[in-house]
Design an enzyme around this catalytic site. Structure first.
Site, PDB file in Angstrom:
ATOM      1  N   CYS A   2       0.864  -1.184   0.000  1.00  0.00           N
ATOM      2  CA  CYS A   2       0.000   0.000   0.000  1.00  0.00           C
ATOM      3  C   CYS A   2       0.895   1.227   0.000  1.00  0.00           C
ATOM      4  O   CYS A   2       2.121   1.135   0.097  1.00  0.00           O
ATOM      5  CB  CYS A   2      -0.915   0.034   1.221  1.00  0.00           C
ATOM      6  SG  CYS A   2      -2.049  -1.366   1.373  1.00  0.00           S
ATOM      7  N   ASP A 105      -4.880  -8.307  10.423  1.00  0.00           N
ATOM      8  CA  ASP A 105      -3.666  -7.680  10.936  1.00  0.00           C
ATOM      9  C   ASP A 105      -3.844  -6.184  11.151  1.00  0.00           C
ATOM     10  O   ASP A 105      -3.302  -5.611  12.096  1.00  0.00           O
ATOM     11  CB  ASP A 105      -2.460  -7.975  10.030  1.00  0.00           C
ATOM     12  CG  ASP A 105      -2.686  -7.572   8.590  1.00  0.00           C
ATOM     13  OD1 ASP A 105      -3.827  -7.242   8.222  1.00  0.00           O
ATOM     14  OD2 ASP A 105      -1.708  -7.607   7.815  1.00  0.00           O
ATOM     15  N   LEU A 267      10.605 -15.213  -6.736  1.00  0.00           N
ATOM     16  CA  LEU A 267      11.750 -14.912  -7.593  1.00  0.00           C
ATOM     17  C   LEU A 267      12.808 -15.960  -7.305  1.00  0.00           C
ATOM     18  O   LEU A 267      13.222 -16.138  -6.161  1.00  0.00           O
ATOM     19  CB  LEU A 267      12.292 -13.511  -7.310  1.00  0.00           C
ATOM     20  CG  LEU A 267      11.281 -12.362  -7.386  1.00  0.00           C
ATOM     21  CD1 LEU A 267      12.008 -11.014  -7.288  1.00  0.00           C
ATOM     22  CD2 LEU A 267      10.438 -12.430  -8.643  1.00  0.00           C
ATOM     23  N   VAL A 293      15.618 -14.348 -14.234  1.00  0.00           N
ATOM     24  CA  VAL A 293      16.212 -13.539 -15.296  1.00  0.00           C
ATOM     25  C   VAL A 293      17.107 -14.420 -16.164  1.00  0.00           C
ATOM     26  O   VAL A 293      17.884 -15.237 -15.665  1.00  0.00           O
ATOM     27  CB  VAL A 293      17.016 -12.374 -14.707  1.00  0.00           C
ATOM     28  CG1 VAL A 293      17.779 -11.632 -15.803  1.00  0.00           C
ATOM     29  CG2 VAL A 293      16.099 -11.407 -13.979  1.00  0.00           C
TER      30      VAL A 293
END
Length: 596
Positions: A2, A105, A267, A293
């Protein structure tokens, strides 16, 4: 993921403040593409742009805590981040006026801030930055998580006011901010490649440090540190931990980061840290799609290792091609997204892979923190000589090069060096330095801004409270065998991953800038650096700038210094244009230089 922004004034809001906060909230829409919310009080204006990872659209922000039937709420909360421990998040929210429409939360944080103030932060396992406003007390709390995964910038306004936001660009619409640039801070940035601690390019705008909080009460402000790594317990354990204990710590950390209602991925570099993360997620029954990548230079390409892990675990694999052709366009876009110069060249492939992942998932897990906590960098084992110092070998721009490029008046050798260290031997001292600065100031800032640019949330299991606290107690005797680090992680990986992953050395997520700057990008780099933008500031020696370009083209390694100067030059070109698009009354459009 956010973003939030706010203005608070002890004498009451100005008529234009509501519109300024609305414009600033819209400027954060990339961080929170799902919804925007505004709360306006007599003294506070608060805006939130939200990515609804948990709680759906019902979990609106800013969250208002009911005020016992009164029109004015008891408190208002803007929260960026996640609190992972659901057994804590779901407990203790009754009786504090927190509505059930918000996510667990956020409700927990609002309830416990109301009951315990900032003392509740020590119990949190999570990443966060928040603004908590109590109208009846005219009291504001601002805070960041212990490692600094989530950002928060702030600046004083006239007459005791305060403006704050998740990114510096969000503060541009706010009138009355002094955007004068601090030259000494700029020189320090070029030397290190990042802004240290509370530092920014501007004299009057600061970044709240990792583990820090601000208490503002009716115009009186106090900055405190609620958490920092403890020297007393750091590197004190000299007995190797058993593999079962390592497995428990990591499994708990990964499992807690898998909570959420939106699609998740990871990733995967093919290195030890990210490979363990996806392996333990698979053990928990979650086979995450992964992104890697793919380089055209075999000396930098890790695809064979990433492919081996993906095949071993049965993961869906996505490949992202990256090469020199992508650098000029991507740098321009990233300078705008970061809002300040940033000198870690790995932001280029990081942004590319996150951009690709954002088309399919809203959350990604990463291996950030593993190298700093478990001794993964080869530089920790570097042995100094009488003529060469550690910081001059491993910083982005050695002091002798800084002295060639910058005019003497703005150089401060002490400020241009990394933090002084504490530890029992040289390897632990270097871990300590990175845990106090490089991790939060470089790596986590890079990930947050690259992820926020495309509206995706990144989570780092290695930074879980219990795991990181335990890992910091491990000493060099436990972490290294000879010059090979991460021994506890390697012991676990030997039971979970292909043998080549366990045996391989550290490559890192670097970029082959050196050959690119001598080859396909040579003319572009030279033209951008010598365009006149840098020299016009009065900070740069033109002859020195031309010399380091020539040195690099002739075979000396200057690529990281050139990259930092390149990012600075492009930022100096583009930042004033952003200010002109939001001109506060009486603010000139020309570049201003100031002093802290």
């Amino acid at each position: 993921m956010c973003g939030f922004v706010g203005i608070v004034r002890p004498g009451g809001l100005h008529p234009e403040d509501e519109e300024q906060v609305r414009r600033a909230t819209r400027a954060l829409a990339h961080r929170g593409p799902d919804a925007q919310g505004i709360w306006i009080g007599s003294h506070m204006a608060l805006g939130v742009a939200r990515l609804a990872v948990r709680g759906g659209q019902a979990a609106a922000q800013p969250l208002c805590v009911e005020g016992n039937g009164e029109m004015t709420p008891q408190a208002v909360l803007a929260f960026n981040g996640e609190i992972y421990d659901d057994s804590v998040s779901a407990r203790g929210t009754d009786g504090y006026g927190v509505t059930n429409g918000s996510s667990a939360d956020t409700r927990w944080l609002a309830a416990h801030l109301g009951a315990h103030g900032l003392d509740c932060l020590a119990d949190i396992d999570g990443m966060f930055a928040f603004a908590y406003w109590q109208p009846g007390r005219r009291r504001l709390f601002l805070a960041r998580d212990r490692w600094g995964e989530k950002p928060l910038y702030w600046t004083r306004l006239p007459e005791g006011g305060l403006a704050f936001g998740s990114e510096p660009g969000a503060l541009i619409p706010v009138h009355g901010i002094d955007w004068a640039i601090e030259p000494r801070a700029v020189a320090t940035f070029v030397g290190l490649g990042y802004w240290r601690g509370r530092g920014t390019p501007w004299s009057a705008v600061e970044r709240l440090g990792a583990g820090q909080a601000i208490a503002w009460v009716d115009g009186v402000m106090n900055v405190t540190t609620w958490w920092s790594p403890q020297a007393e317990t750091f590197a004190t354990v000299t007995v190797p931990p058993d593999t079962l204990g390592i497995y428990w710590h990591l499994t708990s950390a990964v499992g807690s980061r898998l909570v959420g209602e939106r699609p998740m991925g990871a990733l995967l570099s093919g290195g030890l840290d990210s490979s363990l993360i996806v392996s333990l997620a698979a053990d928990a029954g979650v086979r995450l799609p992964v992104w890697t990548v793919r380089w055209d230079d075999p000396g930098w390409d890790e695809r064979v290792y990433a492919a081996a892990v993906g095949a071993h675990l049965g993961l869906e694999h996505r490949w992202v091609d990256f090469g020199p052709w992508d650098v000029p366009r991507r740098i321009e876009a990233l300078v705008d997204a970061y809002g300040e110069p940033f000198g870690d060249e790995s932001l280029l492939p990081t942004s590319a892979v996150l951009e690709a992942a954002s088309s399919e998932v809203d959350v990604v897990l990463t291996g950030d923190g593993g190298d700093e906590l478990f001794g993964g960098y080869d530089r920790y084992c570097w042995r100094p000589s009488a003529h060469v110092e550690y910081q001059d070998v491993f910083c982005a721009c050695p002091r002798r090069v800084l002295h060639q490029v910058f005019v003497p008046e703005i150089l401060d050798d002490e400020e241009s060096l990394p933090l002084r260290s504490a530890g029992r031997n040289i390897r632990d001292q270097r871990r300590w330095i990175d845990l106090h600065g490089y991790l939060s100031d470089d790596l986590l800032r890079k990930m947050d801004r690259a992820a926020g640019r495309v509206g995706i949330e990144n989570r780092a299991p290695f930074l879980a409270r219990t795991l990181s606290r335990w890992a910091m107690t491990l000493s060099a005797e436990v972490l290294w065998w000879g010059d090979v680090g991460k021994q506890p992680l390697r012991a676990l990986a030997a039971k979970l991953l292909p043998a080549e992953i366990v045996r391989r050395g550290k490559l890192g997520f670097g970029v082959p800038l050196s050959p690119w700057f001598r080859g396909p990008l040579r003319s572009w780099v030279r033209d951008r650096l010598l365009s006149g933008t840098l020299v016009a500031t009065g900070w740069i020696e033109s002859a020195g700038l031309e010399r380091i370009l020539r040195d690099h083209f002739d075979g000396q390694e200057r690529s990281r210094a050139l990259f930092n100067l390149l990012m600075l030059a492009i930022w100096l070109e583009r930042w004033p244009r952003r200010l002109v698009n939001h001109p506060p009354p009486g603010t000139p459009s020309s570049l201003k230089v100031g002093r802290r």
